[in-house]
Write an enzyme that holds these catalytic residues in place. Sequence first.
Site, short mmCIF file in Angstrom:
data_model
loop_
_atom_site.label_atom_id
_atom_site.label_comp_id
_atom_site.label_asym_id
_atom_site.label_seq_id
_atom_site.Cartn_x
_atom_site.Cartn_y
_atom_site.Cartn_z
N HIS A 82 11.27 18.32 7.96
CA HIS A 82 11.23 19.67 7.61
C HIS A 82 11.60 19.62 6.02
O HIS A 82 12.28 18.79 5.72
CB HIS A 82 12.15 20.38 8.30
CG HIS A 82 12.24 21.80 8.13
ND1 HIS A 82 11.42 22.74 8.75
CD2 HIS A 82 12.87 22.68 7.16
CE1 HIS A 82 11.62 23.86 8.14
NE2 HIS A 82 12.52 23.94 7.32
N ASP A 161 15.08 33.61 15.50
CA ASP A 161 14.55 33.15 14.34
C ASP A 161 13.65 33.87 13.70
O ASP A 161 13.80 34.65 12.56
CB ASP A 161 14.53 31.73 14.11
CG ASP A 161 14.46 31.50 12.58
OD1 ASP A 161 15.19 31.45 11.73
OD2 ASP A 161 13.16 30.85 12.30
N SER A 183 18.88 28.65 10.98
CA SER A 183 17.45 28.84 11.19
C SER A 183 16.76 27.53 11.28
O SER A 183 15.90 27.52 12.35
CB SER A 183 17.12 29.87 10.00
OG SER A 183 15.72 29.78 9.82
N LYS A 187 15.66 25.48 15.20
CA LYS A 187 13.93 25.04 15.32
C LYS A 187 13.70 23.78 15.54
O LYS A 187 12.95 23.30 16.56
CB LYS A 187 12.99 25.73 14.13
CG LYS A 187 13.01 27.27 14.21
CD LYS A 187 12.34 27.67 13.02
CE LYS A 187 13.01 27.76 11.67
NZ LYS A 187 12.54 28.55 10.63
#
Length: 424
Positions: A82, A161, A183, A187
Site C-alpha cells: 500500500h 472506512d 483506516s 483494509k
Amino acid sequence: MTILEIIEKKKNKKILTKEEINFWIEGMLKGEIADYQVSSLLMAIVLNGMEKEEIFYLTDAMINSGDKIDLSAIDGTKVDKHSTGGVGDKVTLILAPLLASFGLKVAKMSGRGLGHTGGTVDKLESIPGYRVELSREEFVNQVNKVGVSVISQSGNLVPADKKLYALRDVTGTVDSIPLIASSIMSKKIASGADLIFIDVKVGNGALMKTIDSARELAHTMIEIGNQYKKKTICILTNMEEPLGFAIGNSLEVKESMNALKGMGPEDVMELIIKTAGLIVSSVEEIELEEAEQQCFKKFNTGAAYEKFEEMVKAQGGDLEKLEISNRIFSVRSAKAGYITHIDALGLGEIARKIGAGRLQKEDKIHYQVGLLLNHKVGDFIEVNEELLKVYLDDIDVKVNDILDCFTIEDEPIEKAPLIYEIIK
Ligand code: URA
C-alpha cells in the site's frame, strides 16, 4: 450507552472501551448515529488522540464491518502493498508482477484516484480490455495460476472506512495518526495477505509532512499488523517531486513497462528494487543485498515483464492497443538554472484538470492524456530547453500554470534522499 456520552468521554481525554467503539461503528453503519455526531467524535480523536488499545479496537471494529477476503485457497506466501498516495506513483504496476516472478502470490485490491493522486485501477483500465472486476473465484484462480492479479477493491471491504473517510475528507479530520493507521490497516488485514508492505510518503505533497510523524504512523501500523500476526514492513519515502517522469494513466503504464524491463527512471527503479528486495529477503530469509541482485536478474531475463504481460492477458487486456494522445506540446523553460523544486501536488492537479484524474467520483477519465517530464530536481536546464511534454485531449492547459510548478535557481541544492528509513 449513548453516542453523546462517548463524545464527551473523548472530549475529556478518557480512554474508550471496546464496547464503546463497537457501539459507535455499528450504530454509524446502521444509520442510528448522525453524521454530525460521528464528525464531532472524529474531531475529538484528532485533538486528543487514542491509546494503543483504542486503536486496536477501532481497527477490529472496522475489519468486522464488512467482507473479509479469504485467501486460504491460494498456495504460498500472499503479499500486499500500500502507498499513502503520491503523484506518478506507479509502483504497484511494477512491483506486483516482479514479486510474482519470484513465486510470491500477489492478490491485490487497489483503489481509484481522487483529486490530484492517480489510482492503480484507473491506470490498469487505460489498457483496453483490462477487467478490474473479477469474481472471487476468478481472482483466486488467477493468483494460483499466474501468481498475480490486481483488481478493484470489493464493494463491501471495510464499509466503515468508506463512511468515515468520506466524513473525514469534509470535516478537517484526515490528519490523525490513529485514524489513518486504522483506516489503512483495516483494509489491508481484511484483504487477507500474510505480509503487508506500506510506503509512507513524506513531504509537501503527502499526508505526512514530517519524518517524525511518518515514523510514528509506521510504528502504529506495524503494531496493528503484529496484533493480527501479519508481518508488516514500512518504508518512509520522499514525495517532494513526482515519482518518475510520467503522470497520467497510459503514460504511467508505458513507463512501468520500461521499468519492468529494467529501464525505468532512476527513482522508480531505486524504490522498486528496495521494496521488492525487502519483501523477498523477508519471505525467503536471505540477505537484502542478495534479494536486490535477484530483482535485477528478473528484469534482465525478462521474467518480470513476462509476468506483467501474463497478468494483463489473463484479465483481458491488450497492450498492443494502449494509446497515448498525439496532441502533444512542449513546455520550455523560461530561464536557465538548476531545478530546485518541482511541485508534485501542482502537477498532479494540472494532470487531473486535463482529464487524467477526476474531481468527482463519477467524472470520466481521459486515459491517454498526461505529463511527461524531461527533468527532475537537481538537473541543470538551459533557457528554452524542454521541461516536459503535455499530452492533451479536448481540455487545454495554461503554460504558466505548469511553469509555476518549477523553481529554477542559479545555485544547485543538495537533493533529499528518496528513501528516508525502513521500519519493521
Ligand atoms: N489512506 C487511507 O487509506 N486512509 C487514510 O486515512 C489515509 C490514507
